[in-house]
Enzyme design. Sequence first.
Site, PDB file in Angstrom:
ATOM      1  N   SER A 155       4.461   5.075   1.986  1.00 19.08           N
ATOM      2  CA  SER A 155       4.322   5.790   0.861  1.00 19.08           C
ATOM      3  C   SER A 155       5.623   6.226   0.336  1.00 19.08           C
ATOM      4  CB  SER A 155       3.279   6.825   0.831  1.00 19.08           C
ATOM      5  OG  SER A 155       2.767   7.506  -0.272  1.00 19.08           O
ATOM      6  N   ASP A 203      -5.226   1.043  -4.024  1.00 17.28           N
ATOM      7  CA  ASP A 203      -4.198   2.039  -4.099  1.00 17.28           C
ATOM      8  C   ASP A 203      -3.532   2.225  -5.496  1.00 17.28           C
ATOM      9  OD1 ASP A 203      -1.917   3.580  -3.572  1.00 17.28           O
ATOM     10  OD2 ASP A 203      -1.003   1.935  -2.090  1.00 17.28           O
ATOM     11  N   HIS A 209      -4.633   3.380  -0.241  1.00 16.28           N
ATOM     12  CA  HIS A 209      -3.795   4.084   0.372  1.00 16.28           C
ATOM     13  C   HIS A 209      -3.662   4.822   1.733  1.00 16.28           C
ATOM     14  CE1 HIS A 209       0.651   5.513  -0.715  1.00 16.28           C
ATOM     15  NE2 HIS A 209       0.027   6.812  -0.341  1.00 16.28           N
TER      16      HIS A 209
END
Length: 245
Positions: free
Chosen positions: A92, A185, A215
């Site tokens: 991320s 995501d 995600h």
Amino acid sequence: MEDLHGPNGLPLRHYRPCEQARPLMVFAHGGAFVMGDLDTHDRTCRRIADACDVEVLAVDYRRTPEHLYPAAIDDVAAVLRWSHPAAVAGDSAGGYLATMACLRLRDAGDPLPAVQILICPNTDLTLSQPSVVDKGTGHALDADFLSWAIAQWAPDSATRALASPLLTPDLHGLPDTLIVTAEHDALRDEGDAYARRLAQVGVRVTHRREPGLVHGFIQNMDLTSPEAAAAHDRLFRDIASLIHR
């Protein structure tokens, strides 16, 4: 496992799968620039070290809103210069920091890691990719939260395009890259697009979009989801293959 301090007193955590030296990976945790630390990603780093037979050096970089762009990039780049790892990785926001640090080193003419590993990375701070809308509600990462977090990290909207890896004009000379994205995501499309752009300029890219996952699947979802556990296994095999080849 050993806690230590790196450049400028930066807190680090070093994982070793065995007594013998192994290739080193620097790891930048996710958390939307505002959250996360050495403890939130402790299990993930332990599993990478064990499954991939690598040493992992996790970075407790400075977070926003106390420390704005580019403080966290400065921290990750400083650790890369200090430790000379075989690989840099992140999930991320950590994936964003990993590749931005590589761009920083490339532009300075400094040695780069051989591999960068980007897991569900944020690569477009302008949030202009379709999946932000298509997958930004009802899944693990909410588009409104994402917009808020980026505003904390880079309050001046005029800087966000300049601070986006996907929008960087020249991506030549970056390390071999593994990019793993997730079907559901909000950041999916910008990760996929970054993989394409890197490949277009001759970077050797391994790219996979994991079906059915959201995600943050790297963070403990293997405990409840067989699909996530299988995706972890694929990720670990890819990491080991890239670093040990």
